[in-house]
Design a protein around this motif. Structure first.
Motif, short mmCIF file in Angstrom:
data_model
loop_
_atom_site.label_atom_id
_atom_site.label_comp_id
_atom_site.label_asym_id
_atom_site.label_seq_id
_atom_site.Cartn_x
_atom_site.Cartn_y
_atom_site.Cartn_z
N VAL A 476 0.94 -1.37 -0.18
CA VAL A 476 -0.15 -0.41 0.37
C VAL A 476 0.98 1.19 -0.16
CG1 VAL A 476 -1.54 1.43 0.94
CG2 VAL A 476 -2.36 -1.13 0.44
N GLU A 477 2.12 1.00 0.47
CA GLU A 477 3.03 2.52 0.65
C GLU A 477 3.92 2.63 -0.65
OE1 GLU A 477 5.79 1.70 3.39
OE2 GLU A 477 6.17 3.93 4.24
N LYS A 478 3.44 1.24 -1.57
CA LYS A 478 4.17 2.08 -2.45
C LYS A 478 3.17 2.21 -3.63
CE LYS A 478 8.72 0.33 -2.88
NZ LYS A 478 8.72 -0.78 -1.68
N VAL A 479 2.15 1.23 -3.61
CA VAL A 479 1.13 1.61 -4.92
C VAL A 479 -0.22 2.72 -4.51
CG1 VAL A 479 -0.83 0.30 -5.92
CG2 VAL A 479 0.83 -1.27 -5.19
N PHE A 480 -0.23 2.29 -3.31
CA PHE A 480 -1.09 3.88 -2.83
C PHE A 480 -0.29 4.88 -1.71
CE2 PHE A 480 -3.38 0.38 -3.67
CZ PHE A 480 -4.73 0.42 -4.46
N PRO A 481 0.49 5.64 -2.50
CA PRO A 481 1.30 6.75 -1.71
C PRO A 481 0.44 7.73 -0.94
CG PRO A 481 1.53 7.31 -3.83
CD PRO A 481 1.26 5.77 -3.83
N GLU A 482 -0.72 7.61 -2.00
CA GLU A 482 -2.04 9.23 -0.79
C GLU A 482 -2.50 8.53 0.53
OE1 GLU A 482 -2.00 7.71 -2.83
OE2 GLU A 482 -4.36 6.54 -3.98
N LEU A 483 -2.44 7.05 0.91
CA LEU A 483 -2.90 6.41 1.83
C LEU A 483 -2.38 6.66 2.59
CD1 LEU A 483 -5.06 3.67 -0.10
CD2 LEU A 483 -5.97 5.73 0.72
N GLU A 484 -1.12 7.38 2.75
CA GLU A 484 0.37 7.47 3.79
C GLU A 484 -0.12 6.38 4.94
OE1 GLU A 484 0.62 12.03 4.20
OE2 GLU A 484 -1.50 11.28 4.42
N ILE A 485 0.29 4.54 4.93
CA ILE A 485 0.11 4.07 5.35
C ILE A 485 1.23 3.37 6.18
CG2 ILE A 485 1.25 2.06 4.19
CD1 ILE A 485 -2.38 1.49 5.30
N GLY A 486 2.32 4.66 6.86
CA GLY A 486 3.08 4.34 7.11
C GLY A 486 3.01 4.45 9.14
N ASN A 487 2.89 5.43 9.07
CA ASN A 487 2.05 5.78 10.51
C ASN A 487 1.60 4.81 11.03
OD1 ASN A 487 2.86 7.95 10.66
ND2 ASN A 487 1.27 8.92 9.45
N ASP A 488 0.48 3.98 10.02
CA ASP A 488 -0.11 3.04 11.04
C ASP A 488 0.42 1.77 10.69
OD1 ASP A 488 -3.30 3.73 10.51
OD2 ASP A 488 -1.79 4.15 8.80
N ARG A 701 11.50 9.84 16.43
CA ARG A 701 10.56 10.48 17.81
C ARG A 701 9.54 9.99 18.36
NH1 ARG A 701 10.35 14.61 13.34
NH2 ARG A 701 8.55 15.63 13.83
N ALA A 702 8.84 9.25 17.62
CA ALA A 702 7.32 8.49 17.77
C ALA A 702 8.50 7.37 18.86
CB ALA A 702 6.68 7.84 16.64
N SER A 703 9.93 7.10 18.39
CA SER A 703 9.82 5.75 18.85
C SER A 703 11.32 6.22 20.01
CB SER A 703 11.51 5.18 17.76
OG SER A 703 12.45 4.48 18.56
N LEU A 704 10.73 7.00 20.12
CA LEU A 704 11.58 7.84 21.50
C LEU A 704 10.43 7.54 22.09
CD1 LEU A 704 14.09 10.44 20.45
CD2 LEU A 704 14.80 8.47 21.32
N ILE A 705 9.53 7.93 21.74
CA ILE A 705 8.84 8.27 22.78
C ILE A 705 7.99 6.94 23.57
CG2 ILE A 705 5.62 9.05 22.89
CD1 ILE A 705 7.09 11.45 20.86
N ASN A 706 7.97 6.21 22.38
CA ASN A 706 7.23 4.96 22.85
C ASN A 706 8.37 3.92 23.72
OD1 ASN A 706 8.36 1.80 22.24
ND2 ASN A 706 6.27 2.10 21.94
N ASN A 707 9.16 3.89 23.72
CA ASN A 707 10.62 3.34 24.15
C ASN A 707 10.88 3.81 25.83
OD1 ASN A 707 12.97 2.01 22.33
ND2 ASN A 707 10.91 2.54 21.91
N ALA A 736 2.64 10.20 13.72
CA ALA A 736 2.91 9.51 14.58
C ALA A 736 3.76 10.01 15.92
CB ALA A 736 4.56 8.59 13.38
N PRO A 737 4.64 10.30 16.02
CA PRO A 737 4.99 11.31 17.54
C PRO A 737 3.92 11.71 18.36
CG PRO A 737 6.28 12.34 15.73
CD PRO A 737 5.29 11.75 15.40
N LEU A 742 -0.21 10.73 23.18
CA LEU A 742 -1.37 10.59 22.75
C LEU A 742 -2.00 8.75 23.69
CD1 LEU A 742 -3.96 12.88 23.35
CD2 LEU A 742 -4.03 12.10 21.37
N TYR A 743 -1.81 8.45 22.49
CA TYR A 743 -2.26 6.61 23.44
C TYR A 743 -1.68 6.42 24.11
CZ TYR A 743 -2.84 1.21 23.13
OH TYR A 743 -2.34 0.30 23.96
N GLN A 744 -0.29 6.82 24.50
CA GLN A 744 -0.42 6.37 26.27
C GLN A 744 -0.21 6.43 26.70
OE1 GLN A 744 2.25 3.63 26.12
NE2 GLN A 744 3.65 3.13 24.22
#
Ligand code: BES
Ligand code: ZN
Length: 995
Positions: A476-488, A701-707, A736-737, A742-744
């Motif tokens: 999906v990341e490659k075929v539908f970049p407009e769907l910005e799946i990376g965050n998910d 940045r999201a990774s730092l928060i998560n860790n 992402a961050p 917010l989730y945590q």
């Protein structure tokens, strides 16, 4: 601090399950056999005996020493989880003990002699049956009372199916079906018995080469045995023919009935199949194991006014009194991928690289199919090229089924979906489209991973599901970049890390035998950890080498079955020993915590198991081969900046330039591990981020928060240190961050709220303060790019749930406009849920939503309405009962409703009571072990944080008569609660001081 040692002391639930009888024999079926009752109870066959398993400990477990069987007289006040004292002191035996010992010896010796001299006999309720060999002593009783000649859940290997001819005739008036199956088999060893699967079928006639054959049935294992007076000969081929009938199932598996109400208000019925994992046997007698591949020629009899579909294209249509559709002979495939449907659906289609792609739905929804068709066509072409193997069938159907439990199912050439995951309206939001695109991407990926190349057995289910999940995000990341799946994808990896940090987790490849264990494999470990480890591998090898290995693997094993090693061996082993490396990730549970220490140029790293412990003494000496990536202040945001160090040992050191100010490990969180930088390392990183957060990628940045949150859960950092980093969020505007923070934070708020702790409101204020500007500046009208929509809906969902006035006012305003327009005014899709949830809090709003829910035909919108209806603070309105009964809310929505109800304080105890009271009905609809059941258990219990509730959950499952207490997710639920309690005990004080 609770003294709870059950999670370390108790056998791993899966080990435990391995040692319990594969299917406890029904008392009625039991052969009371005096010599080896243990074997009998465990349901072991001759091939399954394993010396190592035959220890005292395992029988002790069977005898009830597991916590699941502990005395129910324990009460919370008596700390039900206190460690049971084990007396290890060594004292001289007393005379009485000695006498007792001699007595026991004499009794044992006499019993042994009696058994030895007794005529070989099998005691049953009817008396003593004389049998010939000792092996027969452990055979179970078939339905007719005779011995059933097989003792294992797995089928014998010496009979191989080659081809099935299947004729099916469903009757949509009587809701029954009739079938005839002819199975061509190869016999590899002389045998008088053929064992295969059948469940719930009335088999009326069995013939082999036109001669009638005797059939025995052993229902607990869903097996039948065909008994021949003379040997079937090695090397020969035979054809077994069976006629049978059955009811169309009322559940969601096998050949089941489904219905919907059309525009004219008429109820329409249809029949569809869902076979994975073990339900093909409910539709036709078959060798229902993934490695027993064969070809299928399917014919379907139907009334006019319906269409029929199956895996292959239709080749012939004959009209007699009914219509007979005949489909082409299939490719070699596993039984769980067979599918057929009889319904009155309509379709649209398009050709893509020589394959006719069609999408089907009920006639009223045919205009919601365009998006799915476009996606399927693009993705099919994409995969054909990427894998270098063309989709082998001439047609591919994607069908939305009104009643469907899973999200979708990859049947070869006939993919089935929930309506929600295939259909989108013209006005649907990008977020709704993202769901459709990624589900199609997942199921299409299975056409290669799973269908073309299949795991040998369910222990390696991740080869299917982990791969399809990985492909779902990357394609999906490659075929539908407009769907910005990376965050998910990133938040999926965070979720997977959290689940895998529990002691009740399991290795990606896990031995399974019973049907419930097979069902349980469809969990976050197979899907999410599977996909995460593949991402780690592909970013270590480079994507190019990764896909090269993947294509070679698919080519080498096409139409065959594989295991873990086959996959790992398909990658180049020179640079990294991929087999050794990946075995550390798939054969042991959990993941590492990497601790970094830097003094000048010298960096030392060490690894340990990141295990959230209920008991601090739990030890694990596991090691992983960790592809440790890092960037530093001189170059930090491009993949070219990354360095890689493979950490295989417990500790290691390497050098970096002396003047490096800070280092960030695990670039973009592509690796499956968590990093602790130590006091100094964290200080430097946090300072750098506060100064200019763009020195790191948003994922980092999201990774730092998560860790940080993870380390604070582990007790390695204080919550104060977490708060120290979060100050920088003021400048953050990436999804992402922000959503991770917010989730945590919301997770902690929810824990406090469910305890009615006074700190909940301080926590709420802290969160609102941190995010208030961002919440207030969201627009309520515009359509936005997808990642902005994700951020907006996350922020506003929290704001309105917390009762932030600005949010609730705006939502109410939009809702009233929507009501005034009679539901025609368009609300941006990502905002619907929050607007409806606010609207549903008033009586009139709730009623209006219910009306619209019942009449709307856009399923994505309907689910948002349903979630809003279930978010009512009035528990009489949350629709749990309605959904369980399947009246105007379908039963398939029950997990969603429970999920939503549990978010509120008002609903969460009510939901738990509901689950307890209706457990019997719930498990009739959703199989034990299934993803739906896992979801129901986890969502109703995972925010509990009191001893009382922990005790209740344990007690409830312990006293079930079904197999639910053995489920891994029950252990996971209890461990989660115990950890919540522990977290509260050690953090409430810090929170009180700092909030
Ligand atoms: N193979 C599964 C369907 C399935 C799930 C069968 C559980 C039996 C038990 C399918 O490929 C799948 O993974 N479906 C997902 C949706 C997907 C997009 C992640 C599901 O059902 O949740
Ligand atoms: Zn799947």
């Amino acid at each position: 601090m609770i003294e709870n040692s059950m999670f370390e002391e108790e056998p791993d639930v899966l080990d435990l399950a391995k040692e319990t009888p594969a299917y406890p024999l029904d008392p009625d079926d039991m052969v009371y056999e005096p010599r080896s009752s243990r074997l009998l109870v465990r349901g072991l066959g001759e091939n399954d005996m394993d010396e190592e398993e035959e220890d005292y400990e395992s029988s002790a477990r069977l005898l009830g020493m597991s916590f699941m069987n502990r005395s129910s007289s324990l009460r919370p006040s008596a700390s039900p989880y206190a460690r049971q004292e084990q007396s290890s002191s060594c004292t001289m035996p007393s005379n009485r003990t000695l006498l007792l010992g001699v007595f026991v010896l004499v009794v044992v010796a006499s019993v042994a002699m009696v058994i030895y001299f007794l005529p070989k006999c099998t005691l049953t309720k009817e008396g003593c049956h004389t049998v010939n060999t000792s092996m027969e002593l452990i055979y179970p009783r078939a339905t007719n009372g005779e011995l059933f000649p097989w003792t294992s859940l797995r089928l014998p290997v010496y009979v191989q199916p080659v081809h099935y001819d299947l004729l099916i005739h469903p009757n949509l008036t009587t809701m029954t079906f009739q079938g005839t199956v002819s199975i061509t088999i190869d016999v590899l060893n002389d045998t008088k018995n053929v064992i295969l699967h059948s469940s719930g079928l009335q088999i009326t006639n069995v013939t082999v080469q036109d001669k009638e054959v005797k059939k025995l049935e052993y229902q607990p294992w869903q097996q039948i045995a065909l008994k021949f007076p003379e040997d079937l000969k090695k090397g020969q081929t035979y054809v077994l023919t069976m006629e049978y009938s059955a009811n169309l199932s009322n559940s969601y598996s096998g050949f089941y009935n489904s219905s919907y109400v059309d525009k004219g208000g008429n109820k329409r019925v249809l029949a569809a199949t869902q076979f994975e994992p073990l339900a093909a046997r409910k539709a036709f007698p078959c060798f229902d194991e993934p490695a027993l591949k064969a070809t299928f020629l399917i014919k379907i009899k139907r009334e006019t006014g319906y269409i029929s579909l199956s895996n292959m294209p239709k080749v012939l249509l004959t009209v007699l009194n009914a219509v007979l559709d005949e489909f082409e002979k299939s490719v070699r495939m596993s039984t769980y991928l067979v599918a057929f449907i009889v319904a009155n659906f309509t379709q649209i289609n398009q050709i893509a690289s020589d394959t006719l792609v069609s999408v089907y739905a009920v006639p009223d929804k045919v205009d919601q199919l365009d998006y799915a068709l476009g996606c399927a066509v693009k993705l099919l072409k994409f995969y054909n090229t990427l894998f270098g193997i063309k989709f082998p069938l001439k047609k591919l159907d994607l069908v939305a089924i009104p009643d469907f439990l899973a999200g979708a199912m990859e049947n070869w050439g006939l993919i089935t979906f929930r309506e929600r995951t295939l259909l989108v309206g013209n006005h649907s939001s990008l977020m709704d489209k993202q769901v459709v695109a990624s589900v199609i991407a997942h199921e299409l990926a299975h056409q290669w991973f799973g269908n073309l190349v299949t795991m040998k057995w369910w222990n390696d289910l991740w080869l299917n599901e982990g791969f399809a999940t990985y492909m779902e995000y990357t394609s999906v990341e490659k075929v539908f970049p407009e769907l910005e799946i990376g965050n998910d994808f990133l938040s999926m990896r965070f979720k997977s890390l959290a689940e895998d940090s529990l002691n009740s987790s399991r290795p990606i490849s896990t031995e399974v035998a019973t049907p419930e264990q097979v069902e349980e494999m469809f969990d976050s470990v197979s899907y999410e950890k599977g996909a995460s480890t593949l991402l780690m591998l592909s970013s270590t090898l480079t994507e190019e080498k990764f896909y090269k290995g993947v294509s070679e693997y698919l080519e080498k094993y096409r139409n065959m079955n594989t295991d873990n090693e086959d996959l790992w061996n398909s990658f180049p082993q020179e640079e990294y020993n991929v087999v050794d490396m990946m075995n550390t990730w798939t054969l042991q549970k959990g993941f590492p915590l990497v601790t970094v220490n830097r003094t000048g140029a010298q960096v030392s790293v060490s690894q340990e198991h990141f295990l959230l412990k209920v008991n601090k003494t739990a030890k694990s000496s596991d090691l992983w081969h960790i592809p440790l990536t890092y960037v530093n202040d001189s170059c930090s945001t491009s993949p070219n900046c990354t360095q890689l160090f493979l950490l295989k040992d417990k500790t290691a050191t390497f050098k970096v330039p002396k003047n490096v100010k800070w280092m960030k490990f695990n670039f973009r969180n592509n690796g499956f591990y968590i990093v602790n930088y130590g006091e100094e390392g964290w200080r430097a990183l946090i300072e750098a981020v506060k100064e200019n957060h763009e020195v790191l990628t948003p994922e980092d940045r999201a990774s730092l928060i998560n860790n940080l949150f993870a380390l604070s859960r582990l007790g390695k950092l204080s919550f104060k240190q977490v708060m120290n980093l979060l100050v920088y969020l003021e400048h953050e505007n990436h999804t992402a961050p922000l959503t991770e923070a917010l989730y945590q934070l919301d997770r902690i708020y929810r824990l406090l709220d469910k305890r009615q702790d006074l700190l909940a409101s301080s926590m709420k204020n802290y969160i609102l303060n941190l995010f208030v500007d961002k919440m207030n500046s969201q627009s309520w009208e515009q359509d936005l790019p997808l990642s902005k929509q994700e951020l907006r809906s996350a922020l506003l969902e929290v704001a309105c749930r917390y009762g932030q006035k600005n949010c609730t006012d705006r939502a109410e305003h939009v809702f009233l406009q929507w009501v005034a327009s009679n539901g025609t005014e368009r609300i941006p899709g990502d905002l619907m849920k929050v607007v409806f949830s606010v609207g549903a809090q008033s009586n009139a709003g709730w009623e209006m939503l219910l009306q619209t829910y019942t009449h709307s035909i856009v399923d994505a919108d309907r689910r948002k309405m349903l979630a809003a209806l279930a978010s009512s603070q009035d528990v009489r309105k949350v629709l749990l009962q309605e959904s369980l009964q399947g009246s105007y809310v379908k039963t398939q929505e029950l997990p969603l409703i429970l999920h939503t109800v549990c978010r509120n304080f008002a609903g969460h105890l009510y939901a738990w009571d509901f689950v307890k009271e209706n457990w019997g009905k719930i498990t009739q609809k959703f199989p034990i072990g299934s993803f739906a059941i896992q979801d129901i258990i986890m969502s109703t219990t995972s925010y509990f944080s009191t001893e009382r509730l922990l005790w209740e959950v344990e007690n409830f499952f312990r006293s079930r008569r079904d197999k639910s207490s053995k489920m891994r997710c029950v252990h996971e639920a209890m461990e989660t609660i115990a950890l919540n309690i522990q977290w509260m005990d050690s953090n409430l004080e810090t929170l009180r001081k700092n909030l």
